[in-house]
Design a protein around this motif. Sequence first.
Motif, PDB file in Angstrom:
ATOM      1  N   ARG A  29      50.165  39.207  32.897  1.00  0.00           N
ATOM      2  CA  ARG A  29      50.285  37.342  34.041  1.00  0.00           C
ATOM      3  C   ARG A  29      51.119  37.164  34.386  1.00  0.00           C
ATOM      4  O   ARG A  29      50.975  36.530  35.458  1.00  0.00           O
ATOM      5  N   LEU A  30      52.559  37.598  34.965  1.00  0.00           N
ATOM      6  CA  LEU A  30      53.312  37.224  35.906  1.00  0.00           C
ATOM      7  C   LEU A  30      53.547  37.569  36.385  1.00  0.00           C
ATOM      8  O   LEU A  30      53.405  37.612  37.731  1.00  0.00           O
ATOM      9  N   LEU A  31      51.504  39.118  36.830  1.00  0.00           N
ATOM     10  CA  LEU A  31      51.419  39.792  38.042  1.00  0.00           C
ATOM     11  C   LEU A  31      50.671  39.650  38.319  1.00  0.00           C
ATOM     12  O   LEU A  31      50.295  39.854  39.923  1.00  0.00           O
ATOM     13  N   ASP A  32      50.158  38.067  37.615  1.00  0.00           N
ATOM     14  CA  ASP A  32      48.290  37.893  38.125  1.00  0.00           C
ATOM     15  C   ASP A  32      48.942  36.762  38.951  1.00  0.00           C
ATOM     16  O   ASP A  32      49.840  36.559  38.998  1.00  0.00           O
ATOM     17  N   PRO A  33      48.162  37.881  40.522  1.00  0.00           N
ATOM     18  CA  PRO A  33      48.237  36.572  41.893  1.00  0.00           C
ATOM     19  C   PRO A  33      48.157  35.085  41.391  1.00  0.00           C
ATOM     20  O   PRO A  33      48.946  34.305  42.173  1.00  0.00           O
ATOM     21  N   GLU A  34      47.209  34.847  40.420  1.00  0.00           N
ATOM     22  CA  GLU A  34      46.978  33.077  40.520  1.00  0.00           C
ATOM     23  C   GLU A  34      48.098  32.544  39.777  1.00  0.00           C
ATOM     24  O   GLU A  34      48.510  31.417  40.162  1.00  0.00           O
ATOM     25  N   VAL A  35      48.446  33.231  38.889  1.00  0.00           N
ATOM     26  CA  VAL A  35      49.973  32.492  38.065  1.00  0.00           C
ATOM     27  C   VAL A  35      51.181  32.592  38.852  1.00  0.00           C
ATOM     28  O   VAL A  35      51.541  31.931  39.054  1.00  0.00           O
ATOM     29  N   THR A  50      57.647  33.562  43.993  1.00  0.00           N
ATOM     30  CA  THR A  50      56.737  33.781  43.503  1.00  0.00           C
ATOM     31  C   THR A  50      55.606  33.143  44.550  1.00  0.00           C
ATOM     32  O   THR A  50      54.790  33.341  44.301  1.00  0.00           O
ATOM     33  N   SER A  51      55.873  31.730  44.631  1.00  0.00           N
ATOM     34  CA  SER A  51      54.987  30.824  45.431  1.00  0.00           C
ATOM     35  C   SER A  51      54.878  31.115  47.061  1.00  0.00           C
ATOM     36  O   SER A  51      54.042  30.409  47.119  1.00  0.00           O
ATOM     37  N   GLY A  52      55.393  31.876  47.241  1.00  0.00           N
ATOM     38  CA  GLY A  52      55.769  32.918  48.786  1.00  0.00           C
ATOM     39  C   GLY A  52      54.847  33.724  48.661  1.00  0.00           C
ATOM     40  O   GLY A  52      54.049  34.057  49.592  1.00  0.00           O
ATOM     41  N   GLY A  53      53.887  34.440  47.759  1.00  0.00           N
ATOM     42  CA  GLY A  53      52.320  34.718  47.646  1.00  0.00           C
ATOM     43  C   GLY A  53      53.341  36.073  47.803  1.00  0.00           C
ATOM     44  O   GLY A  53      52.680  37.242  48.415  1.00  0.00           O
ATOM     45  N   THR A  54      53.993  36.936  47.067  1.00  0.00           N
ATOM     46  CA  THR A  54      54.094  38.484  47.038  1.00  0.00           C
ATOM     47  C   THR A  54      53.487  39.334  46.910  1.00  0.00           C
ATOM     48  O   THR A  54      53.370  40.194  46.408  1.00  0.00           O
ATOM     49  N   VAL A  55      52.551  38.570  45.386  1.00  0.00           N
ATOM     50  CA  VAL A  55      51.967  39.473  45.171  1.00  0.00           C
ATOM     51  C   VAL A  55      49.765  38.566  45.564  1.00  0.00           C
ATOM     52  O   VAL A  55      50.006  37.483  45.203  1.00  0.00           O
ATOM     53  N   SER A  56      48.752  39.520  46.649  1.00  0.00           N
ATOM     54  CA  SER A  56      47.795  38.793  46.671  1.00  0.00           C
ATOM     55  C   SER A  56      46.811  39.520  46.113  1.00  0.00           C
ATOM     56  O   SER A  56      46.646  40.862  44.972  1.00  0.00           O
ATOM     57  N   SER A  57      46.436  38.814  45.846  1.00  0.00           N
ATOM     58  CA  SER A  57      44.572  39.525  45.024  1.00  0.00           C
ATOM     59  C   SER A  57      43.581  40.537  45.547  1.00  0.00           C
ATOM     60  O   SER A  57      43.392  41.017  45.117  1.00  0.00           O
ATOM     61  N   GLU A  58      44.500  40.619  47.105  1.00  0.00           N
ATOM     62  CA  GLU A  58      43.357  41.853  47.344  1.00  0.00           C
ATOM     63  C   GLU A  58      44.016  43.215  47.690  1.00  0.00           C
ATOM     64  O   GLU A  58      43.505  43.549  47.660  1.00  0.00           O
ATOM     65  N   SER A  59      45.582  43.209  46.923  1.00  0.00           N
ATOM     66  CA  SER A  59      46.270  44.115  46.629  1.00  0.00           C
ATOM     67  C   SER A  59      47.166  43.961  45.882  1.00  0.00           C
ATOM     68  O   SER A  59      48.454  43.822  45.137  1.00  0.00           O
ATOM     69  N   PRO A  60      46.842  44.068  44.582  1.00  0.00           N
ATOM     70  CA  PRO A  60      47.597  43.600  43.234  1.00  0.00           C
ATOM     71  C   PRO A  60      48.248  44.536  43.114  1.00  0.00           C
ATOM     72  O   PRO A  60      48.352  45.350  43.644  1.00  0.00           O
ATOM     73  N   VAL A  61      49.627  43.935  42.252  1.00  0.00           N
ATOM     74  CA  VAL A  61      50.506  45.592  41.709  1.00  0.00           C
ATOM     75  C   VAL A  61      49.261  46.538  41.254  1.00  0.00           C
ATOM     76  O   VAL A  61      48.987  45.872  38.965  1.00  0.00           O
ATOM     77  N   LYS A  62      49.588  47.635  41.077  1.00  0.00           N
ATOM     78  CA  LYS A  62      49.368  49.121  39.968  1.00  0.00           C
ATOM     79  C   LYS A  62      49.883  49.131  38.551  1.00  0.00           C
ATOM     80  O   LYS A  62      50.937  49.480  39.103  1.00  0.00           O
ATOM     81  N   VAL A  63      49.772  48.842  37.548  1.00  0.00           N
ATOM     82  CA  VAL A  63      50.655  49.195  36.027  1.00  0.00           C
ATOM     83  C   VAL A  63      50.632  50.224  36.265  1.00  0.00           C
ATOM     84  O   VAL A  63      48.910  50.478  35.875  1.00  0.00           O
ATOM     85  N   SER A  64      51.231  51.049  35.672  1.00  0.00           N
ATOM     86  CA  SER A  64      50.681  52.297  34.799  1.00  0.00           C
ATOM     87  C   SER A  64      51.205  52.382  33.712  1.00  0.00           C
ATOM     88  O   SER A  64      53.386  52.244  33.319  1.00  0.00           O
TER      89      SER A  64
END
Length: 125
Positions: free
Chosen positions: A18-24, A58-72
């Motif tokens: 959830r913390l990595l979700d751009p909307e959150v 985080t409010s500056g948009g460091t993660v975008s919905s177009e390029s979400p963080v890839k986790v493995s």
Amino acid sequence: MTDESERAVQAVIDAELRLLDPEVRASAARVLELLDLEFTEFGASGRRWGVESILTVTSGGTVSSESPVKVSEMSGVVLAPGIVHLTYFADNQGRRAWRSSLWRLTETGRRLYFHQATPVPSEAE
């Protein structure tokens, strides 16, 4: 691992994602629901972050919905009652890092207490 430990680890994995979700990340209120009041992070940049500074970035948009963080390779272990250690590999638009999080159970739910990122050079470097 016991059922209780498995549930605790899964709850922390869900919270970390959830913390990595751009909307959150776009909502200070939603981020605050997941951070401990004593939260500290040592970022991949080497910078030390606290609650206020992480809310700014985080409010500056460091993660975008177009390029979400890839986790493995996400996995976790219960270190003590109410304490879960989570590790994973993350790729944020080519910025790659091993990540480690400590979550603790509080009266208001699971909260991220500590996070550290260790940068990983790309294969080309």
